[in-house]
Scaffold this motif. Structure first.
Motif, PDB file in Angstrom:
ATOM      1  N   UNK A  87      -0.335  11.558   0.010  1.00 18.06           N
ATOM      2  CA  UNK A  87      -0.975  11.325   1.304  1.00 18.06           C
ATOM      3  C   UNK A  87      -0.920   9.832   1.613  1.00 18.06           C
ATOM      4  N   UNK A  88      -0.432   9.517   2.788  1.00 16.28           N
ATOM      5  CA  UNK A  88      -0.309   8.123   3.175  1.00 16.28           C
ATOM      6  C   UNK A  88      -1.680   7.509   3.443  1.00 16.28           C
ATOM      7  N   UNK A  89      -1.761   6.211   3.241  1.00 13.15           N
ATOM      8  CA  UNK A  89      -2.949   5.440   3.578  1.00 13.15           C
ATOM      9  C   UNK A  89      -2.530   4.458   4.660  1.00 13.15           C
ATOM     10  N   UNK A  90      -3.072   4.626   5.840  1.00 14.18           N
ATOM     11  CA  UNK A  90      -2.663   3.780   6.959  1.00 14.18           C
ATOM     12  C   UNK A  90      -1.348   4.253   7.546  1.00 14.18           C
ATOM     13  N   UNK A  91      -0.737   3.409   8.351  1.00 12.41           N
ATOM     14  CA  UNK A  91       0.504   3.800   9.039  1.00 12.41           C
ATOM     15  C   UNK A  91       1.739   3.609   8.154  1.00 12.41           C
ATOM     16  N   UNK A  92       1.790   4.343   7.058  1.00 11.28           N
ATOM     17  CA  UNK A  92       2.846   4.131   6.065  1.00 11.28           C
ATOM     18  C   UNK A  92       3.588   5.422   5.728  1.00 11.28           C
ATOM     19  N   UNK A  93       3.956   6.207   6.747  1.00  9.89           N
ATOM     20  CA  UNK A  93       4.650   7.465   6.467  1.00  9.89           C
ATOM     21  C   UNK A  93       6.020   7.239   5.840  1.00  9.89           C
ATOM     22  N   UNK A 126       7.162   4.630   3.903  1.00  8.23           N
ATOM     23  CA  UNK A 126       7.064   4.218   2.496  1.00  8.23           C
ATOM     24  C   UNK A 126       6.508   5.346   1.624  1.00  8.23           C
ATOM     25  N   UNK A 127       5.639   6.186   2.187  1.00  8.09           N
ATOM     26  CA  UNK A 127       5.097   7.306   1.415  1.00  8.09           C
ATOM     27  C   UNK A 127       6.181   8.355   1.167  1.00  8.09           C
ATOM     28  N   UNK A 128       7.019   8.619   2.145  1.00  9.47           N
ATOM     29  CA  UNK A 128       8.137   9.556   1.930  1.00  9.47           C
ATOM     30  C   UNK A 128       9.110   9.008   0.890  1.00  9.47           C
ATOM     31  N   UNK A 129       9.419   7.726   0.957  1.00  4.76           N
ATOM     32  CA  UNK A 129      10.307   7.136  -0.044  1.00  4.76           C
ATOM     33  C   UNK A 129       9.685   7.229  -1.434  1.00  4.76           C
ATOM     34  N   UNK A 164       3.466   1.526  -2.077  1.00  2.12           N
ATOM     35  CA  UNK A 164       3.438   0.064  -2.079  1.00  2.12           C
ATOM     36  C   UNK A 164       4.752  -0.532  -2.592  1.00  2.12           C
ATOM     37  N   UNK A 165       5.480   0.219  -3.400  1.00  2.43           N
ATOM     38  CA  UNK A 165       6.779  -0.228  -3.893  1.00  2.43           C
ATOM     39  C   UNK A 165       7.713  -0.582  -2.747  1.00  2.43           C
ATOM     40  N   UNK A 166       7.577   0.120  -1.629  1.00  2.00           N
ATOM     41  CA  UNK A 166       8.514  -0.029  -0.508  1.00  2.00           C
ATOM     42  C   UNK A 166       7.952  -0.828   0.658  1.00  2.00           C
ATOM     43  N   UNK A 167       6.651  -1.017   0.685  1.00  3.29           N
ATOM     44  CA  UNK A 167       6.038  -1.763   1.778  1.00  3.29           C
ATOM     45  C   UNK A 167       6.400  -3.234   1.653  1.00  3.29           C
ATOM     46  N   UNK A 168       6.825  -3.808   2.755  1.00  2.00           N
ATOM     47  CA  UNK A 168       7.237  -5.199   2.757  1.00  2.00           C
ATOM     48  C   UNK A 168       8.713  -5.407   2.494  1.00  2.00           C
ATOM     49  N   UNK A 169       9.422  -4.365   2.031  1.00  2.00           N
ATOM     50  CA  UNK A 169      10.868  -4.521   1.807  1.00  2.00           C
ATOM     51  C   UNK A 169      11.698  -3.640   2.734  1.00  2.00           C
ATOM     52  N   UNK A 170      11.041  -2.739   3.475  1.00  2.00           N
ATOM     53  CA  UNK A 170      11.768  -1.902   4.428  1.00  2.00           C
ATOM     54  C   UNK A 170      11.298  -2.204   5.839  1.00  2.00           C
ATOM     55  N   UNK A 171      12.151  -1.912   6.780  1.00  2.00           N
ATOM     56  CA  UNK A 171      11.789  -1.935   8.192  1.00  2.00           C
ATOM     57  C   UNK A 171      11.625  -0.474   8.580  1.00  2.00           C
ATOM     58  N   UNK A 172      10.453  -0.084   9.065  1.00  2.00           N
ATOM     59  CA  UNK A 172      10.191   1.328   9.343  1.00  2.00           C
ATOM     60  C   UNK A 172      11.103   1.906  10.414  1.00  2.00           C
ATOM     61  N   UNK A 173      11.767   1.061  11.182  1.00  2.00           N
ATOM     62  CA  UNK A 173      12.686   1.552  12.210  1.00  2.00           C
ATOM     63  C   UNK A 173      14.153   1.379  11.815  1.00  2.00           C
ATOM     64  N   UNK A 174      14.408   1.042  10.567  1.00  2.00           N
ATOM     65  CA  UNK A 174      15.770   0.800  10.094  1.00  2.00           C
ATOM     66  C   UNK A 174      16.090   1.654   8.868  1.00  2.00           C
ATOM     67  N   UNK A 175      16.664   2.850   9.079  1.00  2.00           N
ATOM     68  CA  UNK A 175      16.974   3.729   7.943  1.00  2.00           C
ATOM     69  C   UNK A 175      17.932   3.130   6.912  1.00  2.00           C
ATOM     70  N   UNK A 176      18.741   2.169   7.315  1.00  2.00           N
ATOM     71  CA  UNK A 176      19.618   1.523   6.329  1.00  2.00           C
ATOM     72  C   UNK A 176      18.761   0.791   5.296  1.00  2.00           C
ATOM     73  N   UNK A 177      17.669   0.174   5.749  1.00  2.00           N
ATOM     74  CA  UNK A 177      16.778  -0.499   4.792  1.00  2.00           C
ATOM     75  C   UNK A 177      16.102   0.517   3.870  1.00  2.00           C
TER      76      UNK A 177
END
Length: 169
Positions: free
Chosen positions: A27-33, A35-38, A47-60
Motif C-alpha cells: 500500500x502506497x504512502x502518499x502520492x507514490x503509486x 515507486x510502490x509498483x516498482x 523509498x528505494x525508487x523515490x528521488x531517482x525516478x520521474x513519475x512521468x518518465x517510464x524510461x526512468x
C-alpha cells in the motif's frame, strides 16, 4: 502493408516470463503509486525508487529496475478503457503495469490542454500479475476482470521482461 485498425498489445511470441513470480501487494504512502509498483516488482521498498525516478518518465522506471534483472517493454495501446485490453492481457498471462487516467467525473478532461502548470488530470498505475490487479492505493488484489480500473482510460501498458530480452526500454 495494408492499413490496420488495431494491433496486438504484445508483438513478440507468447512466452512466459514471470508466471511463477510471487508478488506481494503493497500500500502506497502518499502520492507514490509508481515507486510502490516498482517495489512490488522488485521486492524492494518504495523509498528505494523515490528521488531517482520521474513519475512521468517510464524510461526512468525501467532504468531503475534494471539492477534487479528486469525492465519494462512497451505494449501498443490507445486511449480506450482498460476493460478492452484485459482479455488479451489475461491470455498473455504474465506480469504488466497498467497506467490509466483518473479525470474524476469529467472523462473529457483527458483531451484538455494543460493548465499553466502543465496539469491535465490525475493518473494511477497498478501491477497486473496473471489474472490479478495489485493496486498500491489500497494494497489489495482483485480479479482483473472485476477491478475498478477497467472503467478508466488507458495511459500506458508495459510488460515486465527479463533484462536480456530483445524488447524493452
Amino acid at each position: 502493408m495494408p492499413y490496420n485498425k488495431v494491433c496486438k498489445l504484445w508483438s513478440g511470441k507468447n512466452e512466459s516470463f514471470f508466471r511463477d513470480k510471487e508478488i506481494i501487494p503493497l500500500r502506497q504512502s502518499g502520492p507514490h503509486c509508481v515507486s510502490t509498483c516498482l517495489a512490488m516488482l522488485t521486492g524492494k521498498t518504495p523509498e528505494t525508487f523515490q528521488g531517482i525516478i520521474n513519475t512521468q518518465d517510464p524510461i526512468s522506471w525501467s532504468n531503475a529496475i534494471k539492477k534487479y534483472d528486469i525492465k519494462l517493454a512497451y505494449c501498443s495501446t490507445d486511449a480506450r478503457r482498460l476493460k478492452f485490453y484485459i482479455p488479451e492481457l489475461l491470455e498473455l498471462d504474465d506480469l504488466f503495469t497498467l497506467s490509466y487516467y483518473k479525470p474524476g467525473d469529467h472523462p473529457a478532461t483527458i483531451l484538455n490542454d494543460p493548465d499553466d502548470k502543465g496539469w491535465i488530470c490525475g493518473s494511477h498505475i497498478v501491477v497486473m500479475h496473471r489474472n490479478l490487479i495489485l493496486d498500491p492505493a489500497t494494497g489489495s488484489r482483485t480479479k482483473a476482470h472485476e477491478d475498478k480500473c477497467n472503467e478508466y482510460y488507458t495511459k500506458r501498458i508495459f510488460r515486465v521482461v527479463p533484462l536480456n530480452h530483445i524488447q524493452g526500454l
